[in-house]
Design a protein around this motif. Sequence first.
Motif, PDB file in Angstrom:
ATOM      1  N   ALA A 138      28.398  31.887  28.047  1.00  0.00           N
ATOM      2  CA  ALA A 138      28.589  32.369  29.410  1.00  0.00           C
ATOM      3  C   ALA A 138      29.190  31.234  30.231  1.00  0.00           C
ATOM      4  O   ALA A 138      28.886  30.055  30.004  1.00  0.00           O
ATOM      5  CB  ALA A 138      27.267  32.833  30.013  1.00  0.00           C
ATOM      6  N   ALA A 139      30.041  31.596  31.185  1.00  0.00           N
ATOM      7  CA  ALA A 139      30.765  30.598  31.959  1.00  0.00           C
ATOM      8  C   ALA A 139      30.901  31.062  33.398  1.00  0.00           C
ATOM      9  O   ALA A 139      30.708  32.235  33.716  1.00  0.00           O
ATOM     10  CB  ALA A 139      32.146  30.339  31.354  1.00  0.00           C
ATOM     11  N   VAL A 140      31.258  30.115  34.257  1.00  0.00           N
ATOM     12  CA  VAL A 140      31.472  30.404  35.670  1.00  0.00           C
ATOM     13  C   VAL A 140      32.965  30.581  35.928  1.00  0.00           C
ATOM     14  O   VAL A 140      33.800  29.832  35.406  1.00  0.00           O
ATOM     15  CB  VAL A 140      30.903  29.268  36.555  1.00  0.00           C
ATOM     16  CG1 VAL A 140      31.259  29.494  38.014  1.00  0.00           C
ATOM     17  CG2 VAL A 140      29.396  29.188  36.401  1.00  0.00           C
ATOM     18  N   ALA A 202      34.759  35.788  18.978  1.00  0.00           N
ATOM     19  CA  ALA A 202      33.836  35.171  19.931  1.00  0.00           C
ATOM     20  C   ALA A 202      33.909  35.957  21.231  1.00  0.00           C
ATOM     21  O   ALA A 202      34.836  36.747  21.446  1.00  0.00           O
ATOM     22  CB  ALA A 202      34.184  33.699  20.169  1.00  0.00           C
ATOM     23  N   TRP A 203      32.922  35.734  22.097  1.00  0.00           N
ATOM     24  CA  TRP A 203      32.874  36.416  23.395  1.00  0.00           C
ATOM     25  C   TRP A 203      32.436  35.424  24.467  1.00  0.00           C
ATOM     26  O   TRP A 203      31.554  34.600  24.239  1.00  0.00           O
ATOM     27  CB  TRP A 203      31.887  37.590  23.365  1.00  0.00           C
ATOM     28  CG  TRP A 203      32.333  38.716  22.494  1.00  0.00           C
ATOM     29  CD1 TRP A 203      33.023  39.844  22.880  1.00  0.00           C
ATOM     30  CD2 TRP A 203      32.138  38.845  21.084  1.00  0.00           C
ATOM     31  NE1 TRP A 203      33.257  40.648  21.786  1.00  0.00           N
ATOM     32  CE2 TRP A 203      32.727  40.060  20.675  1.00  0.00           C
ATOM     33  CE3 TRP A 203      31.514  38.037  20.118  1.00  0.00           C
ATOM     34  CZ2 TRP A 203      32.719  40.495  19.360  1.00  0.00           C
ATOM     35  CZ3 TRP A 203      31.509  38.465  18.804  1.00  0.00           C
ATOM     36  CH2 TRP A 203      32.110  39.695  18.439  1.00  0.00           C
ATOM     37  N   ILE A 204      33.090  35.509  25.625  1.00  0.00           N
ATOM     38  CA  ILE A 204      32.729  34.677  26.775  1.00  0.00           C
ATOM     39  C   ILE A 204      32.489  35.613  27.961  1.00  0.00           C
ATOM     40  O   ILE A 204      33.389  36.331  28.388  1.00  0.00           O
ATOM     41  CB  ILE A 204      33.836  33.674  27.138  1.00  0.00           C
ATOM     42  CG1 ILE A 204      34.226  32.839  25.918  1.00  0.00           C
ATOM     43  CG2 ILE A 204      33.387  32.779  28.287  1.00  0.00           C
ATOM     44  CD1 ILE A 204      35.443  31.953  26.154  1.00  0.00           C
ATOM     45  N   ARG A 205      31.263  35.589  28.475  1.00  0.00           N
ATOM     46  CA  ARG A 205      30.959  36.399  29.657  1.00  0.00           C
ATOM     47  C   ARG A 205      31.161  35.510  30.881  1.00  0.00           C
ATOM     48  O   ARG A 205      30.506  34.474  31.015  1.00  0.00           O
ATOM     49  CB  ARG A 205      29.521  36.897  29.602  1.00  0.00           C
ATOM     50  CG  ARG A 205      29.175  37.849  30.727  1.00  0.00           C
ATOM     51  CD  ARG A 205      29.535  39.265  30.375  1.00  0.00           C
ATOM     52  NE  ARG A 205      29.552  40.098  31.566  1.00  0.00           N
ATOM     53  CZ  ARG A 205      29.592  41.422  31.542  1.00  0.00           C
ATOM     54  NH1 ARG A 205      29.587  42.059  30.401  1.00  0.00           N
ATOM     55  NH2 ARG A 205      29.639  42.105  32.647  1.00  0.00           N
ATOM     56  N   VAL A 206      32.071  35.886  31.763  1.00  0.00           N
ATOM     57  CA  VAL A 206      32.442  35.070  32.924  1.00  0.00           C
ATOM     58  C   VAL A 206      31.790  35.662  34.170  1.00  0.00           C
ATOM     59  O   VAL A 206      31.887  36.875  34.419  1.00  0.00           O
ATOM     60  CB  VAL A 206      33.975  35.010  33.090  1.00  0.00           C
ATOM     61  CG1 VAL A 206      34.342  34.119  34.268  1.00  0.00           C
ATOM     62  CG2 VAL A 206      34.630  34.501  31.812  1.00  0.00           C
ATOM     63  N   PHE A 207      31.141  34.798  34.967  1.00  0.00           N
ATOM     64  CA  PHE A 207      30.417  35.231  36.157  1.00  0.00           C
ATOM     65  C   PHE A 207      30.948  34.514  37.393  1.00  0.00           C
ATOM     66  O   PHE A 207      31.473  33.403  37.306  1.00  0.00           O
ATOM     67  CB  PHE A 207      28.923  34.925  36.015  1.00  0.00           C
ATOM     68  CG  PHE A 207      28.257  35.690  34.903  1.00  0.00           C
ATOM     69  CD1 PHE A 207      27.811  36.989  35.097  1.00  0.00           C
ATOM     70  CD2 PHE A 207      28.065  35.104  33.656  1.00  0.00           C
ATOM     71  CE1 PHE A 207      27.199  37.694  34.071  1.00  0.00           C
ATOM     72  CE2 PHE A 207      27.459  35.798  32.624  1.00  0.00           C
ATOM     73  CZ  PHE A 207      27.014  37.101  32.836  1.00  0.00           C
TER      74      PHE A 207
END
Length: 235
Positions: A138-140, A202-207
């Motif tokens: 997870a990333a900003v 892969a997966w990156i959830r961006v918030f």
Amino acid sequence: MSGGRIVARVIVLASALFAFSGCADAGGARDAADADSAAVERETLPPYQVVDVAGSGAIVGRITLDSVERGDTTFTATDSAAAFCGATRRVPLVYGRGHNLQDVVVWLSDARSGKHLPIERRYELTNSDCELQPRVQAAVEGGMLNVRNADRSAHRTVFLLGNDTLASVRETEAGQVVPTGKPLVHRGLVSVHSNRYPWSRAWIRVFDHPYFAVTNRDGIFTIDSVPPGEYTLKI
């Protein structure tokens, strides 16, 4: 915690259900779920605001499955990929210890005010042994991603938000690092794959807010500094 209470309703998204399914064609189901999730993220939300957090608390939990199929998905490589990585690759369907689920992203979907966003916004994604590591993170929003190559093989790493291509990073030698901010420009679920190795995902959830976490191998997550209130907790 003092000075208030935290109430959280738990919602399981379709993307999570697809990701944990044991179907042989799980990749296609994940793609469909990724596109659906991207559409949801386009909904208009009020901008996140940093405020003084008084009487805050933490949400701590564990994500488990009642029954876990410990099977693998077997992928067959193309001729060019097989020369370096082997003809087949077995990838676990479920990660974690026992019935606990690792790599589950958990967040408060309606937290629109609270603590400061993380100062450190540089993230890593590495092609290692023809796989992408970490598999889930997870990333900003607005961060920078270092795409690394630890293999002697060439890689082209593609980043998608729904059906939109955000970036395509080409690397030709071991030790190469390509920084890019394109995959982290907008909030949502970014799916990542290699154009050579079909198992490399892969997966990156961006918030756009700081109230999220990723479960460890024991399925445990912690979201801290949560203001008193009622929230929707999604996984």
